[in-house]
Scaffold this motif. Structure first.
Motif, PDB file in Angstrom:
ATOM      1  N   LEU A 193       4.119  35.941 -24.197  1.00  0.00           N
ATOM      2  CA  LEU A 193       4.944  34.981 -23.928  1.00  0.00           C
ATOM      3  C   LEU A 193       4.044  34.846 -22.981  1.00  0.00           C
ATOM      4  CD1 LEU A 193       7.480  32.764 -23.390  1.00  0.00           C
ATOM      5  CD2 LEU A 193       8.824  35.809 -22.470  1.00  0.00           C
ATOM      6  N   ARG A 194       3.767  35.358 -21.541  1.00  0.00           N
ATOM      7  CA  ARG A 194       2.519  35.730 -21.019  1.00  0.00           C
ATOM      8  C   ARG A 194       1.248  34.749 -21.177  1.00  0.00           C
ATOM      9  NH1 ARG A 194       1.681  37.184 -15.455  1.00  0.00           N
ATOM     10  NH2 ARG A 194       4.060  38.878 -16.281  1.00  0.00           N
ATOM     11  N   SER A 195       0.880  35.313 -22.299  1.00  0.00           N
ATOM     12  CA  SER A 195      -0.045  34.218 -22.766  1.00  0.00           C
ATOM     13  C   SER A 195      -0.114  32.336 -22.579  1.00  0.00           C
ATOM     14  CB  SER A 195      -0.788  34.595 -24.067  1.00  0.00           C
ATOM     15  OG  SER A 195      -1.039  36.143 -23.606  1.00  0.00           O
ATOM     16  N   LEU A 196       1.504  32.722 -22.862  1.00  0.00           N
ATOM     17  CA  LEU A 196       2.107  30.866 -23.321  1.00  0.00           C
ATOM     18  C   LEU A 196       2.146  29.978 -21.939  1.00  0.00           C
ATOM     19  CD1 LEU A 196       2.170  28.091 -24.681  1.00  0.00           C
ATOM     20  CD2 LEU A 196       4.690  29.446 -24.532  1.00  0.00           C
ATOM     21  N   LEU A 197       2.641  30.910 -21.165  1.00  0.00           N
ATOM     22  CA  LEU A 197       2.363  30.627 -19.415  1.00  0.00           C
ATOM     23  C   LEU A 197       1.248  30.384 -19.083  1.00  0.00           C
ATOM     24  CD1 LEU A 197       6.205  33.062 -18.609  1.00  0.00           C
ATOM     25  CD2 LEU A 197       5.652  30.258 -18.453  1.00  0.00           C
ATOM     26  N   SER A 198       0.425  31.254 -18.987  1.00  0.00           N
ATOM     27  CA  SER A 198      -0.706  31.068 -19.032  1.00  0.00           C
ATOM     28  C   SER A 198      -0.880  29.947 -18.385  1.00  0.00           C
ATOM     29  CB  SER A 198      -1.996  32.317 -18.984  1.00  0.00           C
ATOM     30  OG  SER A 198      -1.249  33.414 -18.295  1.00  0.00           O
ATOM     31  N   ILE A 199      -1.266  29.464 -20.199  1.00  0.00           N
ATOM     32  CA  ILE A 199      -2.065  28.168 -20.551  1.00  0.00           C
ATOM     33  C   ILE A 199      -0.908  26.588 -19.376  1.00  0.00           C
ATOM     34  CG2 ILE A 199      -2.076  26.649 -22.409  1.00  0.00           C
ATOM     35  CD1 ILE A 199      -2.667  29.351 -23.952  1.00  0.00           C
ATOM     36  N   LEU A 200       0.910  26.814 -19.535  1.00  0.00           N
ATOM     37  CA  LEU A 200       1.154  25.990 -19.225  1.00  0.00           C
ATOM     38  C   LEU A 200       1.142  25.944 -17.669  1.00  0.00           C
ATOM     39  CD1 LEU A 200       4.713  26.283 -22.069  1.00  0.00           C
ATOM     40  CD2 LEU A 200       2.578  24.252 -21.893  1.00  0.00           C
ATOM     41  N   ALA A 201       0.839  26.959 -16.978  1.00  0.00           N
ATOM     42  CA  ALA A 201       0.978  26.816 -15.791  1.00  0.00           C
ATOM     43  C   ALA A 201       0.151  25.441 -15.068  1.00  0.00           C
ATOM     44  CB  ALA A 201       0.451  28.166 -15.390  1.00  0.00           C
ATOM     45  N   ASP A 202      -1.336  25.123 -15.715  1.00  0.00           N
ATOM     46  CA  ASP A 202      -2.183  23.862 -15.549  1.00  0.00           C
ATOM     47  C   ASP A 202      -1.388  22.369 -15.276  1.00  0.00           C
ATOM     48  OD1 ASP A 202      -1.657  23.245 -17.903  1.00  0.00           O
ATOM     49  OD2 ASP A 202      -3.644  23.180 -18.182  1.00  0.00           O
TER      50      ASP A 202
ATOM     51  N   TYR B 288       4.177  19.996 -25.112  1.00  0.00           N
ATOM     52  CA  TYR B 288       5.045  20.546 -23.765  1.00  0.00           C
ATOM     53  C   TYR B 288       4.183  20.555 -22.215  1.00  0.00           C
ATOM     54  CZ  TYR B 288       7.009  22.347 -28.412  1.00  0.00           C
ATOM     55  OH  TYR B 288       8.073  22.520 -29.004  1.00  0.00           O
ATOM     56  N   ARG B 289       4.435  20.409 -21.467  1.00  0.00           N
ATOM     57  CA  ARG B 289       4.448  20.610 -19.898  1.00  0.00           C
ATOM     58  C   ARG B 289       5.373  21.419 -19.093  1.00  0.00           C
ATOM     59  NH1 ARG B 289       4.791  16.214 -16.695  1.00  0.00           N
ATOM     60  NH2 ARG B 289       3.383  17.181 -15.477  1.00  0.00           N
ATOM     61  N   VAL B 290       4.617  22.263 -18.497  1.00  0.00           N
ATOM     62  CA  VAL B 290       5.433  22.676 -16.947  1.00  0.00           C
ATOM     63  C   VAL B 290       4.893  21.531 -15.996  1.00  0.00           C
ATOM     64  CG1 VAL B 290       6.368  24.013 -15.279  1.00  0.00           C
ATOM     65  CG2 VAL B 290       5.817  24.935 -17.680  1.00  0.00           C
ATOM     66  N   PRO B 291       6.358  20.818 -15.098  1.00  0.00           N
ATOM     67  CA  PRO B 291       6.303  19.307 -14.155  1.00  0.00           C
ATOM     68  C   PRO B 291       5.918  20.458 -13.288  1.00  0.00           C
ATOM     69  CG  PRO B 291       8.394  19.880 -15.208  1.00  0.00           C
ATOM     70  CD  PRO B 291       8.091  20.855 -15.773  1.00  0.00           C
ATOM     71  N   GLY B 292       4.250  19.601 -12.790  1.00  0.00           N
ATOM     72  CA  GLY B 292       4.222  20.288 -11.071  1.00  0.00           C
ATOM     73  C   GLY B 292       3.282  21.522 -11.551  1.00  0.00           C
ATOM     74  N   GLY B 293       2.600  22.233 -12.570  1.00  0.00           N
ATOM     75  CA  GLY B 293       2.507  23.278 -12.680  1.00  0.00           C
ATOM     76  C   GLY B 293       3.692  24.965 -12.178  1.00  0.00           C
ATOM     77  N   VAL B 294       3.019  26.070 -12.642  1.00  0.00           N
ATOM     78  CA  VAL B 294       3.401  27.118 -11.752  1.00  0.00           C
ATOM     79  C   VAL B 294       2.289  28.373 -11.647  1.00  0.00           C
ATOM     80  CG1 VAL B 294       3.839  28.202 -14.480  1.00  0.00           C
ATOM     81  CG2 VAL B 294       5.303  29.220 -12.383  1.00  0.00           C
ATOM     82  N   GLU B 295       2.446  28.874 -10.848  1.00  0.00           N
ATOM     83  CA  GLU B 295       1.545  30.165 -10.153  1.00  0.00           C
ATOM     84  C   GLU B 295       2.061  30.979 -10.516  1.00  0.00           C
ATOM     85  OE1 GLU B 295      -0.559  31.970  -6.353  1.00  0.00           O
ATOM     86  OE2 GLU B 295       1.373  31.180  -6.489  1.00  0.00           O
ATOM     87  N   LEU B 296       1.824  31.854 -11.698  1.00  0.00           N
ATOM     88  CA  LEU B 296       1.681  33.465 -11.739  1.00  0.00           C
ATOM     89  C   LEU B 296       1.356  34.497 -11.596  1.00  0.00           C
ATOM     90  CD1 LEU B 296       1.705  33.200 -15.841  1.00  0.00           C
ATOM     91  CD2 LEU B 296       3.634  32.719 -14.476  1.00  0.00           C
ATOM     92  N   LEU B 297       1.956  34.955 -11.336  1.00  0.00           N
ATOM     93  CA  LEU B 297       1.468  36.617 -10.165  1.00  0.00           C
ATOM     94  C   LEU B 297       0.569  36.943 -11.110  1.00  0.00           C
ATOM     95  CD1 LEU B 297       4.875  37.658  -8.482  1.00  0.00           C
ATOM     96  CD2 LEU B 297       2.999  36.492  -7.684  1.00  0.00           C
ATOM     97  N   ASP B 298      -0.517  37.757 -10.004  1.00  0.00           N
ATOM     98  CA  ASP B 298      -1.995  38.068 -11.012  1.00  0.00           C
ATOM     99  C   ASP B 298      -2.369  38.868  -9.981  1.00  0.00           C
ATOM    100  OD1 ASP B 298      -3.940  38.760 -11.695  1.00  0.00           O
ATOM    101  OD2 ASP B 298      -4.964  36.661 -12.550  1.00  0.00           O
ATOM    102  N   TYR B 299      -2.118  40.718 -10.920  1.00  0.00           N
ATOM    103  CA  TYR B 299      -2.684  41.815  -9.232  1.00  0.00           C
ATOM    104  C   TYR B 299      -3.908  41.484  -9.447  1.00  0.00           C
ATOM    105  CZ  TYR B 299      -3.099  45.356  -6.071  1.00  0.00           C
ATOM    106  OH  TYR B 299      -2.989  46.657  -5.938  1.00  0.00           O
ATOM    107  N   GLU B 300      -4.837  41.109 -10.260  1.00  0.00           N
ATOM    108  CA  GLU B 300      -6.569  41.025  -9.905  1.00  0.00           C
ATOM    109  C   GLU B 300      -6.512  40.098  -8.612  1.00  0.00           C
ATOM    110  OE1 GLU B 300      -8.733  42.991 -10.671  1.00  0.00           O
ATOM    111  OE2 GLU B 300      -7.549  44.228 -11.702  1.00  0.00           O
ATOM    112  N   GLN B 301      -6.076  38.469  -8.433  1.00  0.00           N
ATOM    113  CA  GLN B 301      -6.160  38.050  -7.572  1.00  0.00           C
ATOM    114  C   GLN B 301      -5.520  38.039  -6.227  1.00  0.00           C
ATOM    115  OE1 GLN B 301      -4.828  33.780  -7.590  1.00  0.00           O
ATOM    116  NE2 GLN B 301      -4.570  34.331 -10.322  1.00  0.00           N
ATOM    117  N   ILE B 302      -4.885  39.148  -6.282  1.00  0.00           N
ATOM    118  CA  ILE B 302      -3.488  40.024  -4.757  1.00  0.00           C
ATOM    119  C   ILE B 302      -4.699  40.831  -4.703  1.00  0.00           C
ATOM    120  CG2 ILE B 302      -1.945  41.683  -4.231  1.00  0.00           C
ATOM    121  CD1 ILE B 302       0.485  40.010  -6.945  1.00  0.00           C
TER     122      ILE B 302
END
Length: 324
Positions: free
Chosen positions: A3-12, A54-68
């Motif tokens: 599910l996280r992998s799918l969200l990561s792709i749709l995040a754009d 499928y698309r997430v309108p406007g995209g979405v930023e997932l939390l990523d501890y490496e970025q944090i």
């Protein structure tokens, strides 16, 4: 992980066909469809268009501890541990409390994309839409017991305000004892819980909820005026960058707090106080006391000027409302 992998792709925010998604993740198109339904059930909007995918309108930023982690000060990063960021949990404070009861969790950060049982003060629910706001709990160990923690919730509020200023979000005020306001509307709340001895070592669970990009349709259950960072800043605010700066500010101040207590921050805290020198009403249990707010003392107690003199009030069942 699927599910996280799918969200990561749709995040754009772009369209991705079911076939493309299935091939990239390694599952069937029917499995993709089922995961899409789960994403929609979480409250995140997904457009489905025949022939496009499928698309997430406007995209979405997932939390990523490496970025944090990359945005943490080196000396802070050494103290923080964050093994995972689950998509949905009951409550970050609840998870932190359970883990701290099992052993030392000093510096452990609990963060999730969504809480389904998030709590504010006095048992109030905290509206927690998926991947839109910030919900986290930080466990911090103190050696001197609960009595040495006076003013801690106020210091945490100040840390949040200073973090927002680093991100060029100005004008945020503090409402005693543990809320952040912008133009009278609630932006964030703090919930502190203790695990340990009253006079010895204890672990403090510092829970924070902050509205970053609150979907209007999911805010209908909020029973007070509210706002979010997108409204204040006029643009999207990175949740990863925000969390990193909040942790930067918190850790530095927590370490100093253990050495000095809250007294050193009284004047600075009062400079952000939304109710300073205003007529207010305090409700303490069934009793309501009115007077002029004289700020706080070195213990973090609220000072109220009444006809019988200045009275000091601590947290718990005290609420503050500006008189009309």
């Amino acid at each position: 992980m699927t599910l996280r992998s799918l969200l990561s792709i749709l995040a754009d925010g772009k369209f991705h066909s079911g076939r493309e998604l299935g091939e990239e993740i390694g599952i069937s198109r029917s499995a993709i469809w089922k995961h899409i339904r789960r994403i929609e059930e979480s409250g995140l909007e997904v457009y489905s268009v025949k022939g496009r995918g499928y698309r997430v309108p406007g995209g979405v930023e997932l939390l990523d501890y490496e970025q944090i982690k990359s945005a943490l000060r080196p000396e802070v990063a050494e103290l923080i541990k964050c093994p995972e960021i689950p998509l949905t949990i009951a409550s970050t404070n609840e998870m932190a409390m359970k883990e701290s009861q099992q052993g030392d969790c000093h510096g452990r950060l609990f963060v999730a994309e969504q809480q389904i049982e998030g709590r504010g003060r006095r048992g109030r629910s905290w509206v927690s839409p998926f991947a839109r706001n910030l919900y986290f709990s930080l466990v911090w160990r103190f050696e001197q017991g609960a009595a040495a923690l006076e003013g801690l919730s106020l210091l945490i509020g100040l840390s949040l305000v200073k973090a927002l200023e680093v991100l060029s979000v100005d004008g945020v005020e503090l409402k005693w004892p543990n809320d952040l306001l912008y133009q009278g509307k609630k932006l964030a709340g703090i919930l502190i819980e203790l695990n340990g001895e009253a006079s010895g070592q204890c672990q403090v669970i510092i829970g924070v909820g902050m509205n970053v990009n609150m979907p209007k349709e999911q805010a209908e259950d909020i029973d007070q005026p509210w706002t979010d960072l997108k409204t204040i800043a006029g643009t999207d605010v990175s949740r990863n960058r925000l969390l990193a700066e909040v942790i930067n500010q918190l850790v530095v101040k927590l370490e100093e707090f253990e050495r000095t207590g809250f007294a050193a921050w009284v004047d600075e805290w009062q400079s952000y106080h939304a109710m300073q020198n205003k007529e207010i009403a305090l409700q303490v249990g069934e009793k309501v006391v009115e007077g002029i707010c004289n700020g706080i003392d070195t213990s973090g107690a609220l000072l109220l000027q009444t006809p019988s003199g200045v009275q000091a009030y601590h947290g718990g069942e005290v609420s503050v409302q500006r008189n009309l």
